[in-house]
Design a protein around this motif. Sequence first.
Motif, short mmCIF file in Angstrom:
data_model
loop_
_atom_site.label_atom_id
_atom_site.label_comp_id
_atom_site.label_asym_id
_atom_site.label_seq_id
_atom_site.Cartn_x
_atom_site.Cartn_y
_atom_site.Cartn_z
N ASP A 9 30.68 56.58 39.06
CA ASP A 9 31.59 56.26 37.96
C ASP A 9 33.02 56.00 38.44
OD1 ASP A 9 32.00 56.01 35.03
OD2 ASP A 9 33.35 57.71 35.36
N ILE A 12 33.24 52.41 39.13
CA ILE A 12 33.26 51.62 37.88
C ILE A 12 34.65 51.64 37.26
CG2 ILE A 12 32.24 51.34 35.59
CD1 ILE A 12 30.38 50.89 38.08
N ARG A 13 35.31 52.78 37.34
CA ARG A 13 36.65 52.88 36.76
C ARG A 13 37.69 52.07 37.51
NH1 ARG A 13 37.67 57.87 33.52
NH2 ARG A 13 35.65 58.84 33.17
N PRO A 16 37.99 47.54 36.83
CA PRO A 16 38.93 46.85 35.94
C PRO A 16 40.31 46.65 36.57
CG PRO A 16 37.73 48.53 34.72
CD PRO A 16 37.41 48.73 36.18
N LEU A 17 40.70 47.56 37.46
CA LEU A 17 42.00 47.41 38.12
C LEU A 17 41.95 46.28 39.14
CD1 LEU A 17 42.84 51.18 38.68
CD2 LEU A 17 43.28 49.73 36.69
N ARG A 20 42.06 43.06 37.10
CA ARG A 20 43.40 42.73 36.59
C ARG A 20 44.30 42.19 37.69
NH1 ARG A 20 45.52 47.57 34.04
NH2 ARG A 20 44.72 46.84 32.03
N TYR A 24 46.27 38.54 38.02
CA TYR A 24 47.68 38.31 38.34
C TYR A 24 47.81 37.37 39.54
CZ TYR A 24 49.25 42.05 35.14
OH TYR A 24 49.53 42.82 34.04
N GLU A 40 47.14 46.79 48.87
CA GLU A 40 48.58 47.08 48.80
C GLU A 40 49.12 46.92 47.39
OE1 GLU A 40 50.28 44.65 51.89
OE2 GLU A 40 49.43 45.93 53.46
N ARG A 41 48.57 45.96 46.68
CA ARG A 41 49.05 45.72 45.31
C ARG A 41 48.69 46.84 44.34
NH1 ARG A 41 50.12 40.27 42.96
NH2 ARG A 41 50.80 39.05 44.74
N ILE A 42 47.56 47.50 44.60
CA ILE A 42 47.14 48.52 43.63
C ILE A 42 47.08 49.90 44.25
CG2 ILE A 42 45.97 46.96 42.05
CD1 ILE A 42 43.47 47.27 43.43
N ASN A 43 47.70 50.04 45.42
CA ASN A 43 47.77 51.35 46.06
C ASN A 43 46.42 52.00 46.28
OD1 ASN A 43 50.52 50.93 46.00
ND2 ASN A 43 50.87 52.26 44.23
N ILE A 78 30.06 41.71 36.33
CA ILE A 78 29.58 43.08 36.53
C ILE A 78 30.00 43.98 35.36
CG2 ILE A 78 29.88 45.15 37.96
CD1 ILE A 78 30.23 43.12 40.38
N LEU A 79 31.23 43.80 34.90
CA LEU A 79 31.75 44.64 33.82
C LEU A 79 31.27 44.21 32.44
CD1 LEU A 79 35.46 45.14 35.00
CD2 LEU A 79 33.63 46.86 35.00
N LEU A 81 32.14 41.37 31.03
CA LEU A 81 33.26 40.73 30.33
C LEU A 81 33.11 39.23 30.22
CD1 LEU A 81 36.19 42.85 31.84
CD2 LEU A 81 35.09 43.07 29.60
N GLN A 108 41.19 39.69 26.68
CA GLN A 108 40.61 40.61 27.67
C GLN A 108 39.25 41.16 27.26
OE1 GLN A 108 42.12 40.50 30.28
NE2 GLN A 108 44.32 40.36 29.97
#
Lengths: 214, 214
Positions: A9, A12-13, A16-17, A20, A24, A40-43, A78-79, A81, A108
Amino acid sequence: MDRLDIPPDVVIRRLPLYARSLRYLLDEGIHSVSSQELGERINVTAAQIRKDLSYFGEFGKQGIGYDVEKLLNHIERILGLTHRWPVVLVGVGYLGQAIARYDGFNNQGLQIVGLFDNDPAKIGQAVGSHPILDYSRLQEVVREHQVRLAIIAVPATHAQSVADMLIEAGVRAILNYAPIILQTPDDVWVRYIDPVAVLHSMTYYLARESGEIS
Amino acid sequence: MDRLDIPPDVVIRRLPLYARSLRYLLDEGIHSVSSQELGERINVTAAQIRKDLSYFGEFGKQGIGYDVEKLLNHIERILGLTHRWPVVLVGVGYLGQAIARYDGFNNQGLQIVGLFDNDPAKIGQAVGSHPILDYSRLQEVVREHQVRLAIIAVPATHAQSVADMLIEAGVRAILNYAPIILQTPDDVWVRYIDPVAVLHSMTYYLARESGEIS
DNA sequence: TAGATTGTTAATCGATTAACAATC
DNA sequence: TAGATTGTTAATCGATTAACAATC
């Protein structure tokens, strides 16, 4: 990776990050990205991104990285969407209104198809193009639009009974903004938005930073 | 437990949930609770609660359980909730207004001391008793109230520059509602409220449930 | 005393990271 | 070809759970 491993899980969480961030990148006209750059963009570490993606397939090219648009499409598929999910929102106070009006919900992959409240003064009024309906209409709307996803934005005192109603009506997943843990069947997905709890976890560190507490 | 072990962040994040559940118990007039009972209310194992608490001391009695009020006081002290924390809120759209008006923010150890927006049409207006101020007043308010905690509720395009401003002004912790990962110094605490990402992680499971996707 | 429940240890489980062969 | 970066394995790290002596 053994493709038969079910993705945890936590993975899976994170998807979405990733999605997104790729959106961008696409907006910025960037067509290719390495796990290092995306990380680097999402740490997040590059290794984690590669490992996460490996649960679902091979999407990159050695020496090159990932095609942004292709990877985004893969993750969105996969999500689930690739189509818009109908959502009902229960509770049309200030918070509910903010949610109903937020474009991020209505684009979205999500589409609010019903707004519900139990305040007679609100019934019949509208938020944007959405009329506010009585709870008695819930079952009908959920069935008509085959809604499986709901958002609860009512006071804590009321949230459990709303959850019961929603599940009874056929909803399979709930995002709960009320500050209370819901008791639900094991096969219903429940997640929480709990800003006060999050703030209270930060005061822990702030209190120590300033030496107020050992 | 070796009291010198520093509590992991996952534990810190659960403490506010324990505290809230204890507040509800107190409201219900329940004065004693076992780790088992508390765990059932918040869907956490009894062992986890006891282990979590053991990072901070011994708060229970064998054979009896925990005194609700005493344990609540302990946890609130641990979280630094013995006084109210001044908070500034940047971005007064629908969401910002909902946050500013929510009692859960203004009780519960938090106190909004400044509302900021960059829309000239909003400056000077008020939300409840809070006037909306220009960004130029931010530094002043942060210093005057010694604010260390801020909430960002501006559009994603704008969030990073707002975060920079806040940190420059002396803010040490940020709760970010904008759908973008902030780049900040290591010694600043940042947490995210990201309902769309959470919903997108649930569509993953819903899509599979219905056999839309393998 | 008997029953219940804590605090803690050790075992288990799961997630992250490092490292590198494969390959673009 | 040389350099870069993937996908994957194994090692590490960390969190959860089970179990139980201590004790109310």
